[in-house]
Design an enzyme around this catalytic site. Structure first.
Site, PDB file in Angstrom:
ATOM      1  N   CYS A  44       0.829  -1.207   0.000  1.00 41.20           N
ATOM      2  CA  CYS A  44       0.000   0.000   0.000  1.00 41.20           C
ATOM      3  C   CYS A  44       0.864   1.257   0.000  1.00 41.20           C
ATOM      4  O   CYS A  44       1.585   1.518   0.967  1.00 41.20           O
ATOM      5  CB  CYS A  44      -0.908  -0.052   1.235  1.00 41.20           C
ATOM      6  SG  CYS A  44      -1.680   1.488   1.687  1.00 41.20           S
ATOM      7  N   CYS A  47       0.179   3.746   2.805  1.00 47.07           N
ATOM      8  CA  CYS A  47       0.649   3.218   4.091  1.00 47.07           C
ATOM      9  C   CYS A  47       2.085   3.655   4.347  1.00 47.07           C
ATOM     10  O   CYS A  47       2.475   3.892   5.492  1.00 47.07           O
ATOM     11  CB  CYS A  47       0.547   1.693   4.126  1.00 47.07           C
ATOM     12  SG  CYS A  47      -1.141   1.074   3.974  1.00 47.07           S
TER      13      CYS A  47
END
Length: 147
Positions: A44, A47
């Site tokens: 991600c 993230c």
């Protein structure tokens, strides 16, 4: 037994769930603290941006009662471990490789975060992490930490 709290169409666990390769997550044990629960994955992109922010928030507000719990949903723990070795978080990290806890929380995007007040009540929910909203996220935490 799990006690589920319905909030804005999402289910938040209020008691405990067993996570793969982790201790039990018992949100009741954090009563009196502001809890930031973040679901993330090694693949991600946002993230990668949220981890430095979460680390900063934990360092800055941990003494005031902030607890950050990052829950990884990678199926391969080695990928999560590589990510963690890069970011060296100073907060709790749990692994949910089967996605059971993510399913309970009705996670639909990465990262997804849920902020619980000192009474354990869900107060804020975020889909994704946006650099231009960092001050908003911090303001939300501050409002709960002051109560």
């Amino acid at each position: 037994m799990n006690k589920i709290v319905k909030w804005l169409g999402a289910s938040l666990l209020a008691l405990s769930s067993t996570l793969t390769h982790a201790d039990n997550l018992n949100l009741d044990s954090y009563k009196g603290k502001v809890v930031y629960v973040d679901f993330w994955a090694s693949w991600c992109g946002p993230c990668r941006e949220s981890f430095p922010w979460m680390k900063k928030m934990q360092q800055q507000y941990g003494k005031d009662g902030l607890v950050i719990i990052a829950i990884n949903v990678d199926q391969d723990k080695k990928l999560a471990d590589k990510f963690l070795s890069e970011f060296k978080p100073e907060f709790n990290v749990l692994f949910d490789k089967d996605g059971k806890l993510a399913e309970d929380f009705k996670v639909s995007s990465m990262p997804s975060s849920y902020v619980l007040d000192r009474e354990g009540k869900p107060r804020f929910k975020h889909k994704g992490f946006h650099l231009d909203k960092q001050s908003q996220y911090e303001t939300e935490l501050n409002s709960l930490l002051k109560n």
